[in-house]
Design a protein around this motif. Sequence first.
Motif, PDB file in Angstrom:
ATOM      1  N   ASP A  76      48.522  77.858   8.982  1.00 26.44           N
ATOM      2  CA  ASP A  76      47.607  76.886   9.565  1.00 26.44           C
ATOM      3  C   ASP A  76      47.198  77.371  10.956  1.00 26.44           C
ATOM      4  N   PRO A  77      45.942  77.745  11.158  1.00 24.78           N
ATOM      5  CA  PRO A  77      45.524  78.288  12.465  1.00 24.78           C
ATOM      6  C   PRO A  77      45.633  77.279  13.596  1.00 24.78           C
ATOM      7  N   VAL A  78      45.422  75.999  13.305  1.00 27.06           N
ATOM      8  CA  VAL A  78      45.516  74.981  14.355  1.00 27.06           C
ATOM      9  C   VAL A  78      46.957  74.861  14.838  1.00 27.06           C
ATOM     10  N   ASP A  79      47.919  74.895  13.910  1.00 28.72           N
ATOM     11  CA  ASP A  79      49.334  74.824  14.278  1.00 28.72           C
ATOM     12  C   ASP A  79      49.757  76.063  15.065  1.00 28.72           C
ATOM     13  N   VAL A  80      49.266  77.233  14.658  1.00 30.59           N
ATOM     14  CA  VAL A  80      49.587  78.475  15.373  1.00 30.59           C
ATOM     15  C   VAL A  80      49.050  78.416  16.802  1.00 30.59           C
ATOM     16  N   ALA A  81      47.851  77.891  16.987  1.00 32.72           N
ATOM     17  CA  ALA A  81      47.271  77.779  18.325  1.00 32.72           C
ATOM     18  C   ALA A  81      48.113  76.859  19.199  1.00 32.72           C
ATOM     19  N   ARG A  82      48.546  75.734  18.634  1.00 25.31           N
ATOM     20  CA  ARG A  82      49.356  74.778  19.399  1.00 25.31           C
ATOM     21  C   ARG A  82      50.706  75.395  19.780  1.00 25.31           C
ATOM     22  N   ARG A  83      51.337  76.076  18.840  1.00 29.33           N
ATOM     23  CA  ARG A  83      52.629  76.713  19.115  1.00 29.33           C
ATOM     24  C   ARG A  83      52.474  77.882  20.105  1.00 29.33           C
ATOM     25  N   GLN A 136      52.645  76.514  23.608  1.00 28.88           N
ATOM     26  CA  GLN A 136      54.026  76.192  23.947  1.00 28.88           C
ATOM     27  C   GLN A 136      54.825  77.463  24.271  1.00 28.88           C
ATOM     28  N   HIS A 137      54.604  78.498  23.473  1.00 30.31           N
ATOM     29  CA  HIS A 137      55.297  79.767  23.703  1.00 30.31           C
ATOM     30  C   HIS A 137      54.920  80.356  25.062  1.00 30.31           C
ATOM     31  N   ALA A 138      53.645  80.245  25.444  1.00 31.05           N
ATOM     32  CA  ALA A 138      53.195  80.767  26.730  1.00 31.05           C
ATOM     33  C   ALA A 138      53.847  80.016  27.881  1.00 31.05           C
ATOM     34  N   VAL A 139      54.021  78.690  27.727  1.00 31.96           N
ATOM     35  CA  VAL A 139      54.657  77.892  28.773  1.00 31.96           C
ATOM     36  C   VAL A 139      56.131  78.276  28.911  1.00 31.96           C
ATOM     37  N   GLU A 140      56.809  78.460  27.771  1.00 34.29           N
ATOM     38  CA  GLU A 140      58.231  78.786  27.793  1.00 34.29           C
ATOM     39  C   GLU A 140      58.486  80.176  28.382  1.00 34.29           C
ATOM     40  N   ALA A 187      43.073  71.128  19.938  1.00 30.84           N
ATOM     41  CA  ALA A 187      44.527  71.307  20.012  1.00 30.84           C
ATOM     42  C   ALA A 187      44.948  72.073  21.261  1.00 30.84           C
ATOM     43  N   THR A 188      44.100  72.961  21.749  1.00 26.19           N
ATOM     44  CA  THR A 188      44.478  73.813  22.884  1.00 26.19           C
ATOM     45  C   THR A 188      43.864  73.367  24.201  1.00 26.19           C
ATOM     46  N   ASN A 189      42.803  72.578  24.152  1.00 33.65           N
ATOM     47  CA  ASN A 189      42.096  72.133  25.363  1.00 33.65           C
ATOM     48  C   ASN A 189      41.807  73.323  26.270  1.00 33.65           C
ATOM     49  N   PRO A 190      41.025  74.291  25.806  1.00 30.23           N
ATOM     50  CA  PRO A 190      40.834  75.538  26.564  1.00 30.23           C
ATOM     51  C   PRO A 190      40.038  75.331  27.842  1.00 30.23           C
ATOM     52  N   HIS A 191      40.315  76.191  28.827  1.00 27.43           N
ATOM     53  CA  HIS A 191      39.560  76.179  30.075  1.00 27.43           C
ATOM     54  C   HIS A 191      38.225  76.903  29.913  1.00 27.43           C
ATOM     55  N   GLU A 192      38.185  77.868  28.989  1.00 30.45           N
ATOM     56  CA  GLU A 192      36.956  78.589  28.672  1.00 30.45           C
ATOM     57  C   GLU A 192      36.861  78.777  27.159  1.00 30.45           C
ATOM     58  N   VAL A 193      35.685  78.484  26.613  1.00 37.02           N
ATOM     59  CA  VAL A 193      35.377  78.814  25.215  1.00 37.02           C
ATOM     60  C   VAL A 193      34.266  79.858  25.257  1.00 37.02           C
ATOM     61  N   LEU A 194      34.597  81.084  24.862  1.00 39.62           N
ATOM     62  CA  LEU A 194      33.650  82.185  24.945  1.00 39.62           C
ATOM     63  C   LEU A 194      33.046  82.456  23.582  1.00 39.62           C
ATOM     64  N   PHE A 195      31.735  82.412  23.526  1.00 38.82           N
ATOM     65  CA  PHE A 195      31.010  82.730  22.298  1.00 38.82           C
ATOM     66  C   PHE A 195      30.736  84.225  22.276  1.00 38.82           C
ATOM     67  N   VAL A 196      31.328  84.917  21.320  1.00 40.39           N
ATOM     68  CA  VAL A 196      31.200  86.369  21.203  1.00 40.39           C
ATOM     69  C   VAL A 196      30.045  86.672  20.266  1.00 40.39           C
ATOM     70  N   VAL A 197      29.032  87.365  20.771  1.00 36.57           N
ATOM     71  CA  VAL A 197      27.835  87.622  19.976  1.00 36.57           C
ATOM     72  C   VAL A 197      27.548  89.121  19.954  1.00 36.57           C
ATOM     73  N   ASP A 198      27.229  89.584  18.759  1.00 32.25           N
ATOM     74  CA  ASP A 198      26.830  90.980  18.581  1.00 32.25           C
ATOM     75  C   ASP A 198      25.412  91.141  19.107  1.00 32.25           C
ATOM     76  N   ALA A 199      25.245  91.973  20.128  1.00 29.85           N
ATOM     77  CA  ALA A 199      23.931  92.135  20.752  1.00 29.85           C
ATOM     78  C   ALA A 199      22.931  92.818  19.836  1.00 29.85           C
ATOM     79  N   MET A 200      23.387  93.341  18.692  1.00 36.20           N
ATOM     80  CA  MET A 200      22.493  94.082  17.806  1.00 36.20           C
ATOM     81  C   MET A 200      21.817  93.196  16.764  1.00 36.20           C
TER      82      MET A 200
END
Length: 511
Positions: A169-176, A179-183, A213-226
Amino acid sequence: MFDTLSERLTGALRDLRGKGRLSESDIDSTCREIRIALLEADVALPVVRSFVAKIKERAKGAEVSAALNPAQQVVKIVNEELVAILGGETRRLNLAKQGPSVIMLAGLQGSGKTTLAGKLAKWLAGQGHTPLLVACDLQRPNAVTQLQIVGERAGATTFAPEPGNGVGDPVDVARRGIQHAVEKQYDTVIVDTAGRLGVDTELMAQAAAIRDATNPHEVLFVVDAMIGQDAVATAQAFRDGVGFSGVVLTKLDGDARGGAALSVREVTGEPILFASNGEKLEDFDVFHPDRMASRILGMGDVLTLIEQAEQVFDAEQAEATASKITSGELSLEDFLQQMLAIRKMGPIGNLLGMLPGGNSAQMKEALSQVDDRQLDRLQAIIRGMTPAERDDPKIINGSRRLRIAKGSGVAVSEVNDLVNRFFEARKMMKQMAGQFGFGGGGRRSKTRKGKKNAKGKGRAVGQGRPRGGLPALPDLSKMPPGLNELPPGLAGLDQLPAGFDPSRLKLPKSK
């Protein structure tokens, strides 16, 4: 990527520079050429219309008509509007003051998100941060393994509790992962999300869930310039479905026409934060709108070139090398170290392309002849020498040159050419350093008058090589093309004795 656009824009503006006064038809004709150039570069039509309208309005106003040089004023207007359409000012990442800063990457499959995650981690590490990569792309085959490999190359830790390939589950992995980064006290978390072959509801729902789930400070949209104008539609869909705070352009080293860079910022209103222009982890940098506009208009990007040089050149080593140049003690070992540092900055052609005029037809033709493999051959020759031979190339006699040629796999003539050119370059650099005041010579206190030379003729002041401040002028006929003219005002001429006549200097005739 911007070669075609740059060539067309500089061509349209070049026609104005020879005119002291601009008519309304001149401005209309130039704007027409600019419009064609932008459309051919795949810039979105609404962006083209807005851009050309602003230029035409400003060019026909008092701003140009009252200028001493109207043509230069139009070039200035085009540059300013180009900077504005690219974002205006450079925008930095918004990082948390406390706790880990969360950066979420979103985009289509194949846009380069996973590789970009490694590049961003390496860049953040260079800024003094401790990044953690979180593998939330559990759909694409081997995406988790790829992120782990990229993270290892970047020197960053990867949090990957699930194997991926459709499992987890990608949402669960993001949440965990948070937590891992804080610990473990990581101060930055980069969340790599899954992409799709197209914009669909499943992708948007999953990306939105990870965002919540993560409440990110930045959401970066990655776009192929081609991908051209499709980048605009994709960016609008992501903005409406997930929302993002910044754009990252990838594959700027491709041969596409680059319209995405000029379209995404204007249509979405979100700034371009980073640009990726290669496969290596080092091919990544902050996006500067003013520098990109300068490169598109053929004005070069000297600031980026300086920043790249500062990253690879050691200040103490560079100062020591400069001291050796002025004293004429530069060795082949010093030359090798400088050459290796330049290679770290990237292909030589790319570096020269950052100089003003680097996108001109003549410069492009010259850059196409640059072969980095020649530097590899020079490196092989120098490495085939003993430390004593590198330190003092004068001891390299015929038998030594034969041994070096066999050891490096080149002809003896190539060894001869390298050694001879090194001696000439060292001599010329020492002389030029003295001319510009970097040498160790002092002011001449006394003038030698009337001293006879071997043939009994009087030696004029300034004729021959003085023992004091001003060194002998180099043989300009042996200097590279474009450098065979004396710079205005040689250092030290204002300190010569009274009555000195510069016309009596015997300079070599120009060819």
